[in-house]
Design an enzyme around this catalytic site. Structure first.
Site, PDB file in Angstrom:
ATOM      1  N   LEU A 126       0.738  32.296 -61.481  1.00 35.60           N
ATOM      2  CA  LEU A 126       0.699  30.913 -60.989  1.00 35.60           C
ATOM      3  C   LEU A 126      -0.665  30.565 -60.418  1.00 35.60           C
ATOM      4  O   LEU A 126      -1.244  31.318 -59.647  1.00 35.60           O
ATOM      5  CB  LEU A 126       1.772  30.729 -59.910  1.00 35.60           C
ATOM      6  CG  LEU A 126       1.862  29.336 -59.278  1.00 35.60           C
ATOM      7  CD1 LEU A 126       3.327  28.949 -59.022  1.00 35.60           C
ATOM      8  CD2 LEU A 126       1.077  29.234 -57.964  1.00 35.60           C
ATOM      9  N   LEU A 127      -1.155  29.412 -60.831  1.00 35.98           N
ATOM     10  CA  LEU A 127      -2.383  28.830 -60.267  1.00 35.98           C
ATOM     11  C   LEU A 127      -1.975  27.720 -59.321  1.00 35.98           C
ATOM     12  O   LEU A 127      -1.055  26.961 -59.624  1.00 35.98           O
ATOM     13  CB  LEU A 127      -3.226  28.293 -61.433  1.00 35.98           C
ATOM     14  CG  LEU A 127      -4.360  27.287 -61.222  1.00 35.98           C
ATOM     15  CD1 LEU A 127      -5.350  27.377 -62.379  1.00 35.98           C
ATOM     16  CD2 LEU A 127      -3.880  25.844 -61.068  1.00 35.98           C
ATOM     17  N   ASN A 128      -2.665  27.610 -58.175  1.00 37.29           N
ATOM     18  CA  ASN A 128      -2.562  26.356 -57.413  1.00 37.29           C
ATOM     19  C   ASN A 128      -3.943  25.859 -57.013  1.00 37.29           C
ATOM     20  O   ASN A 128      -4.770  25.679 -57.922  1.00 37.29           O
ATOM     21  CB  ASN A 128      -1.481  26.378 -56.326  1.00 37.29           C
ATOM     22  CG  ASN A 128      -1.580  27.442 -55.277  1.00 37.29           C
ATOM     23  OD1 ASN A 128      -1.610  28.612 -55.571  1.00 37.29           O
ATOM     24  ND2 ASN A 128      -1.605  27.050 -54.023  1.00 37.29           N
ATOM     25  N   ASP A 129      -4.232  25.634 -55.772  1.00 44.46           N
ATOM     26  CA  ASP A 129      -5.422  24.860 -55.370  1.00 44.46           C
ATOM     27  C   ASP A 129      -6.748  25.361 -55.952  1.00 44.46           C
ATOM     28  O   ASP A 129      -6.997  26.574 -55.961  1.00 44.46           O
ATOM     29  CB  ASP A 129      -5.612  24.922 -53.857  1.00 44.46           C
ATOM     30  CG  ASP A 129      -4.336  24.695 -53.085  1.00 44.46           C
ATOM     31  OD1 ASP A 129      -3.341  24.278 -53.676  1.00 44.46           O
ATOM     32  OD2 ASP A 129      -4.349  24.943 -51.867  1.00 44.46           O
TER      33      ASP A 129
ATOM     34  N   SER B   1      -6.373  29.031 -49.192  1.00 42.65           N
ATOM     35  CA  SER B   1      -7.425  28.124 -49.666  1.00 42.65           C
ATOM     36  C   SER B   1      -8.608  28.018 -48.729  1.00 42.65           C
ATOM     37  O   SER B   1      -8.497  28.218 -47.519  1.00 42.65           O
ATOM     38  CB  SER B   1      -6.834  26.739 -49.897  1.00 42.65           C
ATOM     39  OG  SER B   1      -6.091  26.776 -51.086  1.00 42.65           O
TER      40      SER B   1
ATOM     41  N   ARG C 158      -4.907  25.750 -41.646  1.00 43.93           N
ATOM     42  CA  ARG C 158      -5.522  26.428 -42.806  1.00 43.93           C
ATOM     43  C   ARG C 158      -6.428  25.507 -43.612  1.00 43.93           C
ATOM     44  O   ARG C 158      -6.561  24.332 -43.332  1.00 43.93           O
ATOM     45  CB  ARG C 158      -4.432  26.981 -43.721  1.00 43.93           C
ATOM     46  CG  ARG C 158      -3.409  25.962 -44.179  1.00 43.93           C
ATOM     47  CD  ARG C 158      -2.372  26.624 -45.108  1.00 43.93           C
ATOM     48  NE  ARG C 158      -1.288  25.705 -45.438  1.00 43.93           N
ATOM     49  CZ  ARG C 158      -0.085  25.714 -44.863  1.00 43.93           C
ATOM     50  NH1 ARG C 158       0.203  26.575 -43.918  1.00 43.93           N
ATOM     51  NH2 ARG C 158       0.826  24.835 -45.229  1.00 43.93           N
TER      52      ARG C 158
HETATM   53  C1  FRU Z   1      -1.683  23.936 -50.809  1.00 45.61           C
HETATM   54  C2  FRU Z   1      -1.505  25.251 -50.080  1.00 45.61           C
HETATM   55  C3  FRU Z   1      -2.570  25.453 -49.029  1.00 45.61           C
HETATM   56  C4  FRU Z   1      -2.613  26.947 -48.887  1.00 45.61           C
HETATM   57  C5  FRU Z   1      -2.407  27.393 -50.308  1.00 45.61           C
HETATM   58  C6  FRU Z   1      -1.674  28.684 -50.459  1.00 45.61           C
HETATM   59  O1  FRU Z   1      -1.134  23.944 -52.083  1.00 45.61           O
HETATM   60  O2  FRU Z   1      -0.216  25.340 -49.505  1.00 45.61           O
HETATM   61  O3  FRU Z   1      -2.319  24.765 -47.824  1.00 45.61           O
HETATM   62  O4  FRU Z   1      -3.824  27.404 -48.360  1.00 45.61           O
HETATM   63  O5  FRU Z   1      -1.675  26.366 -50.942  1.00 45.61           O
HETATM   64  O6  FRU Z   1      -1.628  29.041 -51.815  1.00 45.61           O
END
Ligand code: FRU
Length: 471
Positions: free
Chosen positions: A43-46, A106, A165
């Protein structure tokens, strides 16, 4: 079953053969994108650490490598000359210390002499599963050696919860450094904290930024700040807003930021994207000193149909920001034109340019196909009052993983707009990004039709014209 234990298993404890099998499975997925950044598996996110450093773009993303779920997060590192072709450098930050034992969360980066200076959140959980956030910096050298520094902020500051964060770091014109942190107050409202530093390494927490908003959600994630065309822009992702169709928002305040008094005066919160998913947008100054923004083309707490193939999500295309007549404009990065491969396209991977000089109604039926007894299609329809983006028959769809408040969700988005003269659409295997009036508005959506859904039909006004480029 994604037990906690499985979600927090480090990559180096998984067998290489299993990870490679997951990558092969992902590579076979019919929804693999052709020109968007996506994870090899997992999974990719930020987007994280986006910066232009010593003649190259560096871009990282939040990554859980071992499956299409949120788990132990790494930073995956990419390098690029042009933001079109990226070379993977593999893991940029691994969660391998006590302070980031439950995820390298992040953060951001700037060019700092011959190194990159990174600021990120170490997510630690104690034996009782209590979260302790650590804000820390690190140097990344040209040969990809990462030197993590001791945290400059340990735990939540007094008055705030464990949800603290996503440091965004920048250097001011006077040479000093500053940082924003997403935070939640003890009364469960969202805000951003401001930190200052003379040297980029010793940080002083100054306090909250007064964003002159009434209570505005329960948590603000992923802030970003930059001056642009004589104004200031503050991007953040407030969670818990009622009056918007998507589960969470990613938007901005446009105004002026007094960093001494810590007040951000503005004209109100606006979403960056009026489609279905766009989150955690992060910006940098580019090669030509232009302000470029990239976001997660996904949302927290929403499913992703590609999970069956062992991967989830991608990043949005890069956009260039400008302010025109008190408004923020977002245009596709001009270099994207280099992806064009002629006008004969396959109905799936293309750029579409619609010119509509008379502001006539129009309707586009995209990604049309027949599948079993269903007809698939994605609609973009304009009647002179509303632009409607309808993905309700686009194939499989992201769905909320938690109960949504009434009024949220659904697969139709309507934008009230009285004049449309131009539309530019980027279609990839499983997404559409729609730029309206040369960047006045953008509507993006992931879609998961059959790969054979390549039909396209349109109805336009007399003087309107349409052009295509294969991508
Ligand atoms: C946003 C978030 C950030 C956190 C990161 C964890 O999508 O919840 O606040 O640092 O993803 O993957």
């Amino acid at each position: 079953m994604w037990t906690t234990e499985r979600r927090y298993r480090p990559l180096n404890q998984e067998s290489m053969a299993e990870y490679e099998a997951l990558c092969r499975q992902a590579a076979q997925s019919p929804w693999r994108q052709h020109y968007h950044i996506q994870p090899p598996a997992g999974l990719l996110n930020d987007p994280n650490g986006f910066c232009y450093h010593q003649g190259k773009y560096h871009l990282f993303y939040q990554w859980f490598p071992l499956g299409p779920v949120h788990g132990l997060k790494y930073w995956h590192h990419l390098v690029s000359d042009n933001l079109l072709d990226f070379t993977s450098q593999g893991i940029g930050i691994a969660p391998d210390t006590l302070e980031d034992s439950h995820g390298a969360y992040s953060g951001s980066a700037i060019s700092f002499g011959d190194k990159m200076l990174i600021a990120y959140t170490g997510n630690h959980r104690d034996a009782d599963w209590q979260r302790i956030p650590y804000q820390r910096s690190a140097f990344l050298s040209a040969d990809n050696q990462l030197e993590k520094h001791p945290p400059f902020l340990c735990g939540a500051p007094a008055g705030y919860t464990e949800h603290c964060r996503d440091p965004k770091l920048w250097q001011n014109a006077d040479g000093s450094y500053a940082m924003l942190l997403g935070a939640q107050r003890e009364n469960l409202s969202g805000t951003v904290l401001y930190l200052r530093s003379a040297d980029g390494l010793q940080w002083q927490l100054e306090g909250e930024v007064d964003c002159v908003l009434p209570q505005f959600g329960y948590m603000w994630e992923c802030p970003d700040y930059f001056p642009l065309d004589g104004r200031d822009v503050l991007i953040f992702c407030p969670q818990g807003l009622q009056d918007y169709p998507n589960i969470y928002q990613c938007g901005y305040l446009l105004g002026s930021f007094d960093q001494v008094r810590r007040i951000f005066r503005h004209q109100g919160f606006q979403e960056l994207d009026l489609g279905f998913e766009y989150y955690a947008a992060q910006s940098t100054l580019g090669k030509a000193e232009e302000r470029i923004v990239i976001a997660w083309f996904g949302l927290p707490d929403m499913s992703c149909p590609t999970a069956v193939d062992g991967w989830a999500h991608c990043l949005s295309l890069p956009r260039v920001l400008s302010i025109e007549g008190e408004k923020l404009y977002q245009r596709p990065l001009p270099a994207l034109a280099e992806l064009r491969k002629g006008s004969a396209h396959d109905g799936v991977h293309y750029e579409l340019l619609l010119s509509n000089p008379d502001n006539a109604p129009f309707s586009l039926r995209l990604r049309m196909g027949e599948y079993e007894d269903k007809n698939e299609e994605t609609l973009l329809h304009y009647d002179g009052q509303y632009l409607v983006f309808d993905r309700s028959r686009s194939g499989l769809l992201p769905e909320p993983e938690i109960a949504l408040p009434a009024g949220k969700g659904g697969h139709v988005r309507r934008l009230a707009i009285k004049k449309i003269t131009d539309v530019q659409i980027f279609s990839d295997s499983s997404s559409l990004e729609i730029f309206i009036n040369r960047g006045e508005f953008v509507m993006s959506g992931r879609i998961y039709p059959q790969s054979t859904a390549d039909g396209l039909q349109y109805q336009l006004g007399d003087n309107a014209g349409i052009e295509f480029y294969a991508l």
